[in-house]
Design a protein around this motif. Structure first.
Motif: not given
Length: 449
Positions: A233, A238, A241-242, A244-245, A273, A276-277, A280
């Motif tokens: 992390s 963070t 990924t935010g 990207a979402n 999408a 993130d996976p 993260n």
């Protein structure tokens, strides 16, 4: 202690070298307390300014301008015998870290119970036993070379764990075998670029088994395996990924519009999408296995290790090995080594380039996202091989001087184990995409007291 004073610490440690020959391990009159220490003053010069040489996880530093930071360190260790069979050990170590500072850190803090002559238990903070020389990887004086081989030892950025272990020693013929079962958690910070905060690495629920066999005629064999749960992390991940979402939400809205190429929006949203996976990483499976062999008798000193790292994350699976041979001639030990690390698996960038006719904004942001994800995935591009030539001079009974030349060759599409301050820069991209051979020169003084 001020940051200014901390940055001068290698020079302060150098002053100890002048008087180290007059020092020895301290032991209290009653024999219950022992105090000792070790340190290294090492200057490193990298053959290129395009990328920096460091011990993996540090904030970099060594370019064509020689630097004391990669190898310099100092530590003090104390052991107190509470009872005849119970003791407590603490080690405070200071070395260059992922934030580019010298901050004293409690490396060891554990209690030991020698239950029987053959069986012992420890609990607390201890050296993480991933490698053959894990217990003394920071003690330069105890190693023939200037530093433990980076191609192998650079695979795992943590050096300690908090937990417990149990060791049992037995004699089998002329061999002594020590079996250790251990369990615990590890935490470390890893600096992947100067442009983003360090990555926090957590290895939780680790369970490991090590077998160390002292064979006859100077041979020693070590086998080890561990498995645990990995979490990676950082604020940069963070935020990424935010982003990207949010972009996936925008592409999904485009897919539901009346645009003639609306179906392409769904394809773009699906690719966004996946970021993130991918990035993260929380509680995924991780394992590390290794076998090591050493020979130390008469004039010859030979060692080698073979290791494999596996994770269910964007941190690539790797295979690494090294072999070294040295020959003592009086107080001098010239040595030669070969090593290599290669990626067995790499995660690909899931972000597709978009050409949504009705949304140039999503198209532009998709290009930015693709580049940012590429920068993070550059963390897994570490393939390289190294040829080492050096000499160790045992100038005093507790002081060794080493001169070492490493020729590091990396293929295209790899940063090797070098530190790239700004992965997005043109210089960094040129370094990544070209095959390079870089000479790294080291002169170090290792001492114990």
């Amino acid at each position: 202690m001020s940051e200014k004073k901390l940055r001068r610490l290698p020079l302060a440690a150098a002053a100890l070298v002048a008087c180290v020959s007059a020092q020895a391990e301290y032991q209290s009159p009653d024999g219950k307390f022992r105090l000792s220490g070790f340190g290294t003053i090492g200057a490193v010069r990298n053959g290129t300014d395009d990328a920096e040489f460091n011990y993996p996880g540090q904030l970099g530093d060594a370019t064509k301008r020689a630097s004391l930071n990669p190898d310099s360190k100092i530590a003090v260790q104390g052991t107190y015998k509470l009872l005849h069979t119970v003791s407590a050990t603490t080690q405070v170590l200071t070395k260059y870290d992922a934030e580019g500072q010298y901050i004293p850190n409690i490396e060891w803090a554990f209690a030991k119970w020698q239950a029987t002559p053959a069986l012992s238990f420890r609990a607390g903070r201890m050296g993480a036993p991933y490698f053959m020389v894990s217990d003394f990887r920071d003690v330069g004086y105890a190693n023939t070379m200037a530093r433990p081989n980076i191609d192998v030892y650079g695979q795992v950025p943590v050096s300690q764990f908090q937990g417990a272990d149990a060791s049992y020693q037995m004699n089998i013929g002329s061999s002594t075998v020590v079996t250790t079962l251990w369990a615990g958690d590890s935490k470390a910070h890893f600096s992947a670029a100067a442009t983003s905060p360090p990555l926090e690495v957590l290895l939780q629920g680790q369970i490991g088994l090590n077998i160390q066999a002292e064979l006859s005629d100077g041979w020693s064999l070590r086998l080890g395996h561990l498995q645990g749960k990995l979490t990676l992390s950082s604020p940069a991940i963070t935020q990424l990924t935010g982003f990207a979402n949010l972009l996936a939400t925008g592409a999904t809205q485009y897919a539901g519009s009346a645009a003639p190429d609306a179906a392409n929006g769904a394809t773009a949203a699906a690719s966004f999408a996946q970021v993130d996976p991918l990035l993260n990483v929380s509680g995924v499976n991780a394992s590390f296995s290794g076998v090591g062999l050493t020979y130390d008798q008469d004039a010859w000193v030979i060692s080698g290790e073979f290791t494999k790292r596996k994770t269910d994350s964007f941190a690539s699976d790797t295979t690494a090995w090294y072999g070294s041979v040295g020959y003592r001639v009086g107080k001098f030990t010239p040595y030669f080594g070969l090593s290599k690390i290669k990626s067995d698996r790499r995660s690909s960038n899931p972000v597709l380039s978009t050409n949504l006719v009705g949304s140039p904004d999503i198209n532009a942001q998709s290009t930015v996202l693709h580049s940012l994800v590429d920068n993070v995935l550059g963390f897994q591009k570490m393939d390289q091989k190294t040829t080492t030539l050096g000499v160790r001079w045992d100038a005093m009974s507790n002081l060794a001087i080493k001169a070492q030349l490493d020729r590091i060759t990396k293929p295209a599409d790899s940063n090797g184990m070098f530190f790239v301050p700004d992965p997005a820069s043109t210089t960094a991209q040129n370094f990544l995409n070209s095959k390079r051979a870089v000479n790294v020169m080291t002169l170090s003084v290792d001492f114990v007291f």
